[in-house]
Design a protein around this motif. Structure first.
Motif, PDB file in Angstrom:
ATOM      1  N   ASP A  47       0.814  -0.984  -0.104  1.00 51.48           N
ATOM      2  CA  ASP A  47       0.054  -0.145   0.079  1.00 51.48           C
ATOM      3  C   ASP A  47       0.929   1.236  -0.280  1.00 51.48           C
ATOM      4  N   GLN A  48       1.060   1.799  -1.032  1.00 51.91           N
ATOM      5  CA  GLN A  48       1.815   3.073  -1.215  1.00 51.91           C
ATOM      6  C   GLN A  48       0.988   3.940  -1.963  1.00 51.91           C
ATOM      7  N   TYR A  49       1.278   5.487  -1.422  1.00 55.25           N
ATOM      8  CA  TYR A  49       0.420   6.514  -1.667  1.00 55.25           C
ATOM      9  C   TYR A  49       1.379   7.574  -2.041  1.00 55.25           C
ATOM     10  N   ASN A  50       1.030   8.803  -3.126  1.00 53.93           N
ATOM     11  CA  ASN A  50       1.413  10.100  -3.121  1.00 53.93           C
ATOM     12  C   ASN A  50       1.132  10.753  -1.945  1.00 53.93           C
ATOM     13  N   TYR A  51       1.638  11.147  -0.861  1.00 58.52           N
ATOM     14  CA  TYR A  51       1.351  11.713   0.049  1.00 58.52           C
ATOM     15  C   TYR A  51       1.670  13.314   0.255  1.00 58.52           C
ATOM     16  N   TYR A  52       1.506  13.695  -0.967  1.00 59.49           N
ATOM     17  CA  TYR A  52       2.094  15.241  -1.241  1.00 59.49           C
ATOM     18  C   TYR A  52       1.299  16.205  -0.219  1.00 59.49           C
ATOM     19  N   GLY A  53       1.985  16.993   0.629  1.00 57.66           N
ATOM     20  CA  GLY A  53       1.289  17.775   1.432  1.00 57.66           C
ATOM     21  C   GLY A  53       0.349  17.298   2.673  1.00 57.66           C
ATOM     22  N   CYS A  54       0.205  16.103   2.700  1.00 58.63           N
ATOM     23  CA  CYS A  54      -0.480  15.355   3.883  1.00 58.63           C
ATOM     24  C   CYS A  54       0.720  15.198   4.823  1.00 58.63           C
ATOM     25  N   LYS A  55       0.354  15.860   5.904  1.00 57.03           N
ATOM     26  CA  LYS A  55       1.143  15.815   7.182  1.00 57.03           C
ATOM     27  C   LYS A  55       2.493  16.559   7.057  1.00 57.03           C
ATOM     28  N   GLY A  56       2.573  17.460   5.894  1.00 59.66           N
ATOM     29  CA  GLY A  56       3.629  18.464   5.680  1.00 59.66           C
ATOM     30  C   GLY A  56       4.546  17.499   4.743  1.00 59.66           C
ATOM     31  N   ASN A  57       4.210  16.334   4.122  1.00 60.70           N
ATOM     32  CA  ASN A  57       5.179  15.805   3.103  1.00 60.70           C
ATOM     33  C   ASN A  57       5.421  16.773   2.244  1.00 60.70           C
ATOM     34  N   PRO A  58       6.742  17.114   1.642  1.00 57.03           N
ATOM     35  CA  PRO A  58       7.059  17.883   0.705  1.00 57.03           C
ATOM     36  C   PRO A  58       7.163  17.423  -0.674  1.00 57.03           C
ATOM     37  N   ASP A  59       7.166  15.981  -0.885  1.00 56.87           N
ATOM     38  CA  ASP A  59       7.747  15.609  -2.082  1.00 56.87           C
ATOM     39  C   ASP A  59       6.490  15.075  -3.074  1.00 56.87           C
ATOM     40  N   TRP A  60       6.248  15.540  -4.115  1.00 56.54           N
ATOM     41  CA  TRP A  60       5.177  15.188  -4.969  1.00 56.54           C
ATOM     42  C   TRP A  60       6.030  13.943  -5.638  1.00 56.54           C
ATOM     43  N   LEU A  61       5.177  12.761  -5.968  1.00 59.01           N
ATOM     44  CA  LEU A  61       5.990  11.728  -6.433  1.00 59.01           C
ATOM     45  C   LEU A  61       4.992  11.260  -7.474  1.00 59.01           C
ATOM     46  N   SER A  62       5.533  11.091  -8.808  1.00 58.08           N
ATOM     47  CA  SER A  62       4.686  10.545  -9.953  1.00 58.08           C
ATOM     48  C   SER A  62       4.199   8.995  -9.515  1.00 58.08           C
ATOM     49  N   PHE A  63       3.285   8.593 -10.220  1.00 52.52           N
ATOM     50  CA  PHE A  63       2.906   7.227 -10.018  1.00 52.52           C
ATOM     51  C   PHE A  63       4.094   6.185 -10.127  1.00 52.52           C
ATOM     52  N   ALA A  64       4.932   6.313 -10.908  1.00 51.48           N
ATOM     53  CA  ALA A  64       5.998   5.376 -10.887  1.00 51.48           C
ATOM     54  C   ALA A  64       6.879   5.481  -9.746  1.00 51.48           C
ATOM     55  N   GLN A  65       7.114   6.639  -9.330  1.00 54.62           N
ATOM     56  CA  GLN A  65       7.992   6.949  -8.088  1.00 54.62           C
ATOM     57  C   GLN A  65       7.338   6.429  -6.778  1.00 54.62           C
ATOM     58  N   THR A  66       5.980   6.601  -6.885  1.00 56.47           N
ATOM     59  CA  THR A  66       5.298   5.963  -5.523  1.00 56.47           C
ATOM     60  C   THR A  66       5.505   4.486  -5.526  1.00 56.47           C
ATOM     61  N   GLU A  67       5.467   3.790  -6.549  1.00 55.06           N
ATOM     62  CA  GLU A  67       5.422   2.401  -6.689  1.00 55.06           C
ATOM     63  C   GLU A  67       6.477   1.596  -6.718  1.00 55.06           C
ATOM     64  N   LEU A  68       7.356   2.258  -7.734  1.00 58.60           N
ATOM     65  CA  LEU A  68       8.464   1.132  -8.058  1.00 58.60           C
ATOM     66  C   LEU A  68       9.493   0.949  -7.270  1.00 58.60           C
ATOM     67  N   PRO A  69       9.858   1.810  -6.011  1.00 61.03           N
ATOM     68  CA  PRO A  69      10.932   1.200  -5.386  1.00 61.03           C
ATOM     69  C   PRO A  69      10.312   0.034  -4.424  1.00 61.03           C
ATOM     70  N   SER A  70       9.051   0.020  -4.034  1.00 62.53           N
ATOM     71  CA  SER A  70       8.522  -1.076  -3.149  1.00 62.53           C
ATOM     72  C   SER A  70       8.565  -2.199  -4.060  1.00 62.53           C
ATOM     73  N   TYR A  71       8.000  -2.117  -5.358  1.00 63.66           N
ATOM     74  CA  TYR A  71       7.908  -3.200  -6.233  1.00 63.66           C
ATOM     75  C   TYR A  71       9.318  -3.927  -6.469  1.00 63.66           C
ATOM     76  N   THR A  72      10.318  -3.091  -6.687  1.00 64.84           N
ATOM     77  CA  THR A  72      11.539  -3.597  -6.757  1.00 64.84           C
ATOM     78  C   THR A  72      11.899  -4.502  -5.809  1.00 64.84           C
ATOM     79  N   TRP A  73      11.712  -3.981  -4.643  1.00 64.91           N
ATOM     80  CA  TRP A  73      12.393  -4.703  -3.522  1.00 64.91           C
ATOM     81  C   TRP A  73      11.796  -5.871  -3.070  1.00 64.91           C
ATOM     82  N   ILE A  74      10.482  -6.081  -3.446  1.00 64.35           N
ATOM     83  CA  ILE A  74       9.545  -7.225  -3.037  1.00 64.35           C
ATOM     84  C   ILE A  74      10.078  -8.321  -4.336  1.00 64.35           C
ATOM     85  N   ARG A  75      10.164  -7.889  -5.451  1.00 67.80           N
ATOM     86  CA  ARG A  75      10.623  -8.787  -6.448  1.00 67.80           C
ATOM     87  C   ARG A  75      11.977  -9.069  -6.472  1.00 67.80           C
TER      88      ARG A  75
END
Length: 360
Positions: free
Chosen positions: A243-271
């Motif tokens: 479960d990964q979200y683009n939390y931009y602005g939520c609780k002060g998160n400053p980073d806008w992540l594209s869909f790929a940036q949101t999901e790829l790191p976790s996907y790659t680690w799990i694979r």
């Protein structure tokens, strides 16, 4: 009512995750450097027979398009139907949440779910809590050690297993999704593994063959040690989800992540570290709003089909979280604006339109 539950324990986990998310952007971006996507391939719509889902319910072509839909005053079926009318298509998969109490929240496959199950896949999150507005934090954990010891077989596990068996259609069940955010309160990683295996074993011993088991983590990269320690083994897992979200602005998160940036790191680690072959699922995904660039939400969703096909080929189901999480600027629902437009467009991609299995 199914879907209307606020799932108090789930909300607490989301609060913890949004606090963690403020520091997660750098880890996510660094994770991208570990992955080189395969060359782009043109999409060719295969014959329906070739794309029919097998016993695991994973489609060999494309991915299921689903959502968690909060229940409105007219019930879950009406809420799902209303969303489907807004997006101009039927959802493939509907995601609901249950506790292990004796009330309606603890009843797997309630009447609304059974109605939806006639023409949707169902995924049930089954949490080892008893939800209550009077309990500290909104719920009381049963504890993984006691579940593994069989203390709740007669009162909880076996009756619900028999309900699922009687239902007949194949369903997806996630036991204690995001378990990496539940330790040490619920127990140790080893106790989770024992509890998970015990639940699966009880269903099997009772002859329940119409369940596909989903192991769901947060996907939060600093928890990777917990992921490894809490994996119950390939013979107990049919799908792996995160479960990964683009939390931009939520609780002060400053980073806008594209869909790929949101999901790829976790996907790659799990694979790389858990399974190279199990079907994967984005069991909850969504994006917050960029108030300075309102159309960014629409563009975020528009990227989904192409990223899934070219860079996340193992993802076989994508499930929208159509709600919010606690905190300012934490509305992750589709609403009626750019997010809804982007989600609607993505959902009409051929990649996300696959034939549902018969008798599901």
């Amino acid at each position: 009512m199914t879907g209307s539950r606020h799932r108090p324990r789930r909300a607490a986990a989301l609060r913890r995750r949004t606090l963690l998310a403020a520091g997660a952007g750098l880890a996510l971006l660094l994770g991208l450097l570990l992955y080189l996507p395969p060359p782009a391939q043109g999409h060719r719509a295969p014959a329906a027979a070739r794309c029919a889902a097998g016993p695991s319910l994973a489609p060999p072509c494309g991915a299921w398009w689903g959502a968690y839909v909060p229940t409105g005053p007219d019930g879950l079926v009406a809420s799902v139907t209303a969303l489907e009318q807004r997006i101009g298509r039927r959802l493939d998969l509907v995601y609901t949440y249950h506790d292990m109490g004796s009330g309606t929240d603890g009843q797997l496959l309630d009447p609304a779910e059974q109605r939806l199950g006639t023409d949707h896949l169902l995924m049930l999150s089954w949490e080892s809590d008893v939800w209550s507005d009077t309990a500290p934090g909104g719920s009381t954990p049963l504890g993984w050690a006691r579940i593994a010891a069989g203390d709740y077989d007669a009162s909880v596990i076996d009756p619900q297993a028999e309900r699922v068996k009687a239902y007949g259609r194949t369903v997806l069940i996630a036991f204690d999704q995001e378990m990496d955010s539940r330790t040490p309160v619920d127990g140790t990683p080893a106790q989770f593994v024992a509890a998970y295996r015990h639940v699966v074993d009880r269903f099997r011993q009772l002859g329940v063959t119409n369940v596909r088991w989903v192991w769901t983590v947060t996907g939060y990269l600093p928890h990777t040690q917990l992921f490894s320690e809490m994996y119950p083994g390939d013979s107990y897992v049919d799908w792996i989800a995160f479960d990964q979200y683009n939390y931009y602005g939520c609780k002060g998160n400053p980073d806008w992540l594209s869909f790929a940036q949101t999901e790829l790191p976790s996907y790659t680690w799990i694979r790389t570290h858990i399974s190279a072959t199990k079907p994967l699922m984005l069991a909850e995904f969504s994006t917050a709003v960029d108030h300075a660039h309102p159309d960014a939400q629409q563009q975020w969703y528009q990227q989904v089909p192409q990223v899934l096909e070219r860079q996340l080929p193992g993802v076989r189901a994508v499930v929208q979280w159509d709600s919010s999480v606690p905190g300012p600027d934490c509305d992750l629902s589709l609403d009626t604006g750019p997010a809804l437009s982007g989600f609607t467009g993505a959902g009409h991609s051929p990649y996300l339109n696959q034939p549902l299995p018969g008798g599901s």
